[in-house]
Design an enzyme around this catalytic site. Structure first.
Site, PDB file in Angstrom:
ATOM      1  N   ASP A   1      -6.237   1.128  13.022  1.00  0.00           N
ATOM      2  CA  ASP A   1      -7.612   0.237  11.744  1.00  0.00           C
ATOM      3  C   ASP A   1      -8.013   0.347  13.569  1.00  0.00           C
ATOM      4  OD1 ASP A   1      -5.597  -0.369  10.452  1.00  0.00           O
ATOM      5  OD2 ASP A   1      -7.375  -0.787   9.189  1.00  0.00           O
TER       6      ASP A   1
ATOM      7  N   GLN B   1       0.671  -1.080   0.051  1.00  0.00           N
ATOM      8  CA  GLN B   1      -0.258   0.222  -0.514  1.00  0.00           C
ATOM      9  C   GLN B   1       0.987   1.251  -0.286  1.00  0.00           C
ATOM     10  OE1 GLN B   1      -0.811  -2.740   2.861  1.00  0.00           O
ATOM     11  NE2 GLN B   1      -2.548  -2.942   2.511  1.00  0.00           N
TER      12      GLN B   1
HETATM   13  O1  MRU Z   1      -5.244  -3.496   5.013  1.00  0.00           O
HETATM   14  P1  MRU Z   1      -5.173  -1.863   4.664  1.00  0.00           P
HETATM   15  O2  MRU Z   1      -4.763  -1.629   4.267  1.00  0.00           O
HETATM   16  O3  MRU Z   1      -7.182  -1.843   4.470  1.00  0.00           O
HETATM   17  O4  MRU Z   1      -5.541  -0.929   6.243  1.00  0.00           O
HETATM   18  C1  MRU Z   1      -5.241   0.332   6.478  1.00  0.00           C
HETATM   19  C2  MRU Z   1      -3.894   0.421   7.581  1.00  0.00           C
HETATM   20  O5  MRU Z   1      -3.396  -0.164   8.220  1.00  0.00           O
HETATM   21  C3  MRU Z   1      -3.891   1.636   7.005  1.00  0.00           C
HETATM   22  O6  MRU Z   1      -2.279   1.922   7.093  1.00  0.00           O
HETATM   23  C4  MRU Z   1      -4.335   2.953   8.014  1.00  0.00           C
HETATM   24  O7  MRU Z   1      -3.522   3.515   8.901  1.00  0.00           O
HETATM   25  C5  MRU Z   1      -5.404   2.700   8.627  1.00  0.00           C
HETATM   26  S1  MRU Z   1      -6.850   3.175   8.059  1.00  0.00           S
HETATM   27  C6  MRU Z   1      -6.389   5.352   7.287  1.00  0.00           C
END
Ligand code: MRU
Length: 362
Positions: free
Chosen positions: A242, A201
């Site tokens: 999260d 990501q």
């Molecule tokens: O698995 P994902 O790509 O949905 O995870 C998202 C994250 O972990 C992000 O880094 C995040 O900080 C949370 S959303 C602002």
């Protein structure tokens, strides 16, 4: 935010038909900008599961629209309860998903079925507007941290992990919101972007967002952060999250904990940016209590990228026959977190700190 001069949010209702839901297919970024059309709750659920749409606040917003799509076909209470439960099981770690689903369920539950479709679209839109304003304010409250560093030494080097930019929210982002604001004000900001294996990501999404906004950045392998910190090349870490527990433990993309350890060892401040919808006051000990999503081995064994002739291809990078494990998140204990950046201001990552900003949640 803008892509090539055009303003977007990361989820919206189709302007032509007025009811279907549009999202970017994040699995195609940064190689292709493809917009998906969701027409029912099953498509919304599948987009969340497959991570075509992702990021804690955004999956909550898309799930809320999933409820609205479901109500178009059957607005009974049984259907409402069923769809809320079904969408709630799409991903386990980000609490925003449950926050948004409970909010829309509460808004619809006592209404007559005939009023539920309009109310569901209105509530999903309100959830989106709330997220946009919240993320904008997170940027305002994070900005002074960057201004202080800039005032002291000129250039600001930020390290971030995963993607907590506008693609992970409805707009602006969480961890990236102060960075966009600092850049817009003319601060000399440079971002170290962790690639964030296995799904990259950072390399694919954060780098894309920063590049489109003109923010200087450098993508590094996940293992490089400790070295960069040891050599004074990181002034501050800012990550998203999260789920944050009552005592300030932070669940975030796998690898965040290692960055927090390296930051502590090197005296680098480690800040976590979050909206109110990411707080889970039901949980205290994040390591023991937050469910950690286990995803498919193939995300570790395989890599997707663009070939020189423009094809998007997936290749295997792990020895044939070797199994892989894929925990998608980890928990950083609050003792390693310098502080939390929220829409209400900054606070320490502790029960007292959170209670001071959110007394109504205690
Ligand atoms: O698995 P994902 O790509 O949905 O995870 C998202 C994250 O972990 C992000 O880094 C995040 O900080 C949370 S959303 C602002």
């Amino acid at each position: 935010m803008k892509i090539d001069g055009v303003s977007y949010r990361s989820v919206w209702v189709d302007r032509e038909d007025g009811w279907s839901v549009r999202i970017f297919d994040q699995t195609r970024l940064p190689w292709a900008i493809e917009i998906l059309r969701l027409v029912d709750e099953d498509q919304a659920a599948q987009a969340i599961r497959s991570m075509q749409t992702r990021g804690a606040p955004l999956i909550g917003a898309v799930a809320a629209y999933g409820v609205a799509l479901a109500m178009r076909r059957d607005a009974s209470t049984a259907r409402l309860d069923h769809v809320v439960e079904m969408l709630g099981k799409t991903r386990p770690t980000a609490i925003n998903l449950h926050w948004a689903l409970q909010r829309i369920r509460a808004a619809l539950h006592n209404l007559p079925a005939a009023d539920r479709v309009a109310a569901a679209y209105a509530e999903a839109a309100a959830i989106c507007d709330d997220d946009v304003e919240t993320c904008r304010k997170i940027g305002e409250h994070g900005l002074p941290l960057l201004q202080e560093i800039a005032g002291r030494k000129g250039r600001v080097n930020v390290l971030t992990h995963c993607n907590a930019g506008w693609l992970a929210t409805v707009d602006y982002g969480t961890a990236l919101s102060p960075i966009f604001q600092a850049h817009d004000l003319g601060l000399d900001v440079h971002v170290w972007v962790d690639e964030t294996r296995p799904r990259n990501q950072g390399a694919a999404l954060t780098a894309f967002e920063l590049g489109k906004h003109g923010v200087r950045h450098t993508v590094v392998a996940d293992n490089a952060g400790g070295h960069l910190m040891q050599h004074g090349k990181v002034d501050i870490c800012i990550v998203g999250t999260d789920r944050v527990t009552r005592q300030g433990d932070v669940a975030n993309k796998i690898g965040t904990y290692l960055k927090a350890l390296a930051a502590r060892d090197n005296g680098v401040p480690f800040w976590v940016a979050l909206p109110h919808s990411t707080l889970d006051m039901q949980v205290r000990d994040g390591v023991a209590e937050i469910p950690i999503e286990e995803r498919a081995d193939a995300e570790v064994t395989d890599l997707t990228g663009r070939t020189a002739d423009g094809r998007i291809e997936t290749i295997r990078v792990v020895a044939e026959g070797s199994p892989a494990a894929n925990p998608a998140f980890d928990v950083t204990p609050s003792r390693l977190v310098t502080g939390l950046i929220t829409e209400r201001g900054r606070t320490e990552a502790s029960e007292a700190g959170i209670a001071a900003l959110y007394p109504e949640k205690v």
